[in-house]
Design a protein around this motif. Sequence first.
Motif, PDB file in Angstrom:
ATOM      1  N   PHE A  28      23.954 -42.648  16.051  1.00  0.00           N
ATOM      2  CA  PHE A  28      25.234 -43.090  15.508  1.00  0.00           C
ATOM      3  C   PHE A  28      25.082 -44.402  14.739  1.00  0.00           C
ATOM      4  O   PHE A  28      25.666 -44.582  13.675  1.00  0.00           O
ATOM      5  N   ARG A  29      24.258 -45.301  15.266  1.00  0.00           N
ATOM      6  CA  ARG A  29      24.082 -46.614  14.642  1.00  0.00           C
ATOM      7  C   ARG A  29      23.582 -46.494  13.206  1.00  0.00           C
ATOM      8  O   ARG A  29      24.024 -47.217  12.326  1.00  0.00           O
ATOM      9  N   VAL A  30      22.656 -45.571  12.926  1.00  0.00           N
ATOM     10  CA  VAL A  30      22.105 -45.470  11.574  1.00  0.00           C
ATOM     11  C   VAL A  30      23.103 -44.881  10.579  1.00  0.00           C
ATOM     12  O   VAL A  30      22.903 -44.988   9.376  1.00  0.00           O
ATOM     13  N   MET A  31      24.183 -44.291  11.072  1.00  0.00           N
ATOM     14  CA  MET A  31      25.197 -43.733  10.177  1.00  0.00           C
ATOM     15  C   MET A  31      26.200 -44.782   9.698  1.00  0.00           C
ATOM     16  O   MET A  31      26.963 -44.534   8.774  1.00  0.00           O
ATOM     17  N   LEU A  32      26.195 -45.953  10.326  1.00  0.00           N
ATOM     18  CA  LEU A  32      27.133 -47.004   9.944  1.00  0.00           C
ATOM     19  C   LEU A  32      26.749 -47.592   8.591  1.00  0.00           C
ATOM     20  O   LEU A  32      25.580 -47.605   8.208  1.00  0.00           O
ATOM     21  N   SER A  33      27.734 -48.094   7.876  1.00  0.00           N
ATOM     22  CA  SER A  33      27.468 -48.734   6.591  1.00  0.00           C
ATOM     23  C   SER A  33      26.504 -49.891   6.778  1.00  0.00           C
ATOM     24  O   SER A  33      26.587 -50.632   7.759  1.00  0.00           O
ATOM     25  N   PHE A  34      25.590 -50.045   5.861  1.00  0.00           N
ATOM     26  CA  PHE A  34      24.614 -51.129   5.824  1.00  0.00           C
ATOM     27  C   PHE A  34      23.632 -51.113   6.992  1.00  0.00           C
ATOM     28  O   PHE A  34      22.922 -52.080   7.218  1.00  0.00           O
ATOM     29  N   ALA A  35      23.597 -50.024   7.763  1.00  0.00           N
ATOM     30  CA  ALA A  35      22.636 -49.935   8.862  1.00  0.00           C
ATOM     31  C   ALA A  35      21.268 -49.536   8.309  1.00  0.00           C
ATOM     32  O   ALA A  35      21.159 -48.758   7.365  1.00  0.00           O
ATOM     33  N   GLN A  36      20.237 -50.078   8.911  1.00  0.00           N
ATOM     34  CA  GLN A  36      18.874 -49.721   8.524  1.00  0.00           C
ATOM     35  C   GLN A  36      18.476 -48.432   9.226  1.00  0.00           C
ATOM     36  O   GLN A  36      19.044 -48.076  10.255  1.00  0.00           O
ATOM     37  N   PRO A  37      17.477 -47.729   8.698  1.00  0.00           N
ATOM     38  CA  PRO A  37      17.014 -46.524   9.372  1.00  0.00           C
ATOM     39  C   PRO A  37      16.441 -46.854  10.750  1.00  0.00           C
ATOM     40  O   PRO A  37      16.072 -48.001  11.021  1.00  0.00           O
ATOM     41  N   LEU A  38      16.376 -45.842  11.595  1.00  0.00           N
ATOM     42  CA  LEU A  38      15.896 -46.047  12.953  1.00  0.00           C
ATOM     43  C   LEU A  38      14.462 -46.569  12.945  1.00  0.00           C
ATOM     44  O   LEU A  38      13.585 -45.996  12.305  1.00  0.00           O
ATOM     45  N   HIS A  39      14.254 -47.679  13.619  1.00  0.00           N
ATOM     46  CA  HIS A  39      12.929 -48.277  13.773  1.00  0.00           C
ATOM     47  C   HIS A  39      12.970 -49.207  14.978  1.00  0.00           C
ATOM     48  O   HIS A  39      14.044 -49.578  15.441  1.00  0.00           O
ATOM     49  N   TYR A  40      11.801 -49.561  15.484  1.00  0.00           N
ATOM     50  CA  TYR A  40      11.725 -50.442  16.650  1.00  0.00           C
ATOM     51  C   TYR A  40      10.921 -51.706  16.383  1.00  0.00           C
ATOM     52  O   TYR A  40      10.936 -52.622  17.197  1.00  0.00           O
ATOM     53  N   HIS A  41      10.208 -51.737  15.249  1.00  0.00           N
ATOM     54  CA  HIS A  41       9.374 -52.887  14.905  1.00  0.00           C
ATOM     55  C   HIS A  41       9.521 -53.185  13.424  1.00  0.00           C
ATOM     56  O   HIS A  41       9.837 -52.298  12.642  1.00  0.00           O
ATOM     57  N   ALA A  42       9.256 -54.432  13.051  1.00  0.00           N
ATOM     58  CA  ALA A  42       9.329 -54.817  11.639  1.00  0.00           C
ATOM     59  C   ALA A  42       8.308 -55.912  11.366  1.00  0.00           C
ATOM     60  O   ALA A  42       7.904 -56.649  12.264  1.00  0.00           O
ATOM     61  N   GLY A  43       7.893 -56.002  10.124  1.00  0.00           N
ATOM     62  CA  GLY A  43       6.933 -57.026   9.735  1.00  0.00           C
ATOM     63  C   GLY A  43       6.447 -56.829   8.319  1.00  0.00           C
ATOM     64  O   GLY A  43       7.153 -56.276   7.477  1.00  0.00           O
ATOM     65  N   GLN A  44       5.227 -57.252   8.093  1.00  0.00           N
ATOM     66  CA  GLN A  44       4.573 -57.140   6.789  1.00  0.00           C
ATOM     67  C   GLN A  44       3.440 -56.133   6.903  1.00  0.00           C
ATOM     68  O   GLN A  44       2.789 -56.047   7.947  1.00  0.00           O
ATOM     69  N   ILE A  45       3.196 -55.393   5.812  1.00  0.00           N
ATOM     70  CA  ILE A  45       2.105 -54.423   5.784  1.00  0.00           C
ATOM     71  C   ILE A  45       1.198 -54.737   4.610  1.00  0.00           C
ATOM     72  O   ILE A  45       1.674 -55.149   3.539  1.00  0.00           O
ATOM     73  N   VAL A  46      -0.093 -54.581   4.830  1.00  0.00           N
ATOM     74  CA  VAL A  46      -1.093 -54.812   3.787  1.00  0.00           C
ATOM     75  C   VAL A  46      -2.048 -53.624   3.808  1.00  0.00           C
ATOM     76  O   VAL A  46      -2.543 -53.242   4.867  1.00  0.00           O
ATOM     77  N   LEU A  47      -2.286 -53.062   2.640  1.00  0.00           N
ATOM     78  CA  LEU A  47      -3.326 -52.053   2.484  1.00  0.00           C
ATOM     79  C   LEU A  47      -4.538 -52.748   1.903  1.00  0.00           C
ATOM     80  O   LEU A  47      -4.460 -53.365   0.842  1.00  0.00           O
ATOM     81  N   THR A  48      -5.649 -52.689   2.633  1.00  0.00           N
ATOM     82  CA  THR A  48      -6.905 -53.248   2.139  1.00  0.00           C
ATOM     83  C   THR A  48      -7.836 -52.082   1.806  1.00  0.00           C
ATOM     84  O   THR A  48      -7.476 -50.915   2.013  1.00  0.00           O
ATOM     85  N   ASP A  49      -9.012 -52.398   1.370  1.00  0.00           N
ATOM     86  CA  ASP A  49      -9.968 -51.347   1.065  1.00  0.00           C
ATOM     87  C   ASP A  49     -10.554 -50.719   2.328  1.00  0.00           C
ATOM     88  O   ASP A  49     -11.254 -49.711   2.251  1.00  0.00           O
ATOM     89  N   THR A  50     -10.217 -51.258   3.515  1.00  0.00           N
ATOM     90  CA  THR A  50     -10.756 -50.710   4.758  1.00  0.00           C
ATOM     91  C   THR A  50      -9.706 -50.385   5.818  1.00  0.00           C
ATOM     92  O   THR A  50     -10.025 -49.692   6.789  1.00  0.00           O
ATOM     93  N   ALA A  51      -8.455 -50.866   5.672  1.00  0.00           N
ATOM     94  CA  ALA A  51      -7.480 -50.691   6.753  1.00  0.00           C
ATOM     95  C   ALA A  51      -6.043 -50.877   6.282  1.00  0.00           C
ATOM     96  O   ALA A  51      -5.794 -51.447   5.220  1.00  0.00           O
ATOM     97  N   LEU A  52      -5.125 -50.398   7.114  1.00  0.00           N
ATOM     98  CA  LEU A  52      -3.712 -50.758   7.028  1.00  0.00           C
ATOM     99  C   LEU A  52      -3.494 -51.841   8.074  1.00  0.00           C
ATOM    100  O   LEU A  52      -3.839 -51.649   9.248  1.00  0.00           O
ATOM    101  N   LEU A  53      -2.960 -52.975   7.668  1.00  0.00           N
ATOM    102  CA  LEU A  53      -2.727 -54.090   8.580  1.00  0.00           C
ATOM    103  C   LEU A  53      -1.237 -54.374   8.638  1.00  0.00           C
ATOM    104  O   LEU A  53      -0.605 -54.592   7.602  1.00  0.00           O
TER     105      LEU A  53
END
Length: 131
Positions: A28-53
């Motif tokens: 129900f929460r994700v159906m509200l206006s301005f609600a973000q999609p369902l998730h439990y964690h947030a941060g920064q992501i980096v794709l390197t030539d060897t890994a996803l960080l």
Amino acid sequence: MPIQQLMTGNVMWCYDHELEQANTADEFRVMLSFAQPLHYHAGQIVLTDTALLISGDIDLHIPLDAMEQLYMGFDDHYKRMYVKNGGLFWQPLRVTYANGSTTSTVYLIIDHDWMGARNKIWYEALTSMFA
């Protein structure tokens, strides 16, 4: 040789086992206006030539050579109802990877805004690295 950063972004994410705990209130929460999609964690992501960080409330390091499957779309764990508009404008990026003697699965939502997410760009970049 230094690690080469290929792409960076903001990420919301969750494990498949966390999604198994989702309930009607989460849906129900994700159906509200301005609600973000369902998730439990947030941060920064980096794709390197060897890994996803991923750095944030939980840090995650996924070596590219440990990836077993990439999939963009909805499934039994990350359902269309977890996204406003039923995923009309974007779909989650699922990464399954070897984690010691087991496998782990995470669902990524990268650079999400009210118009969608950049998951397709990341999916294409990752699949091209394995071609």
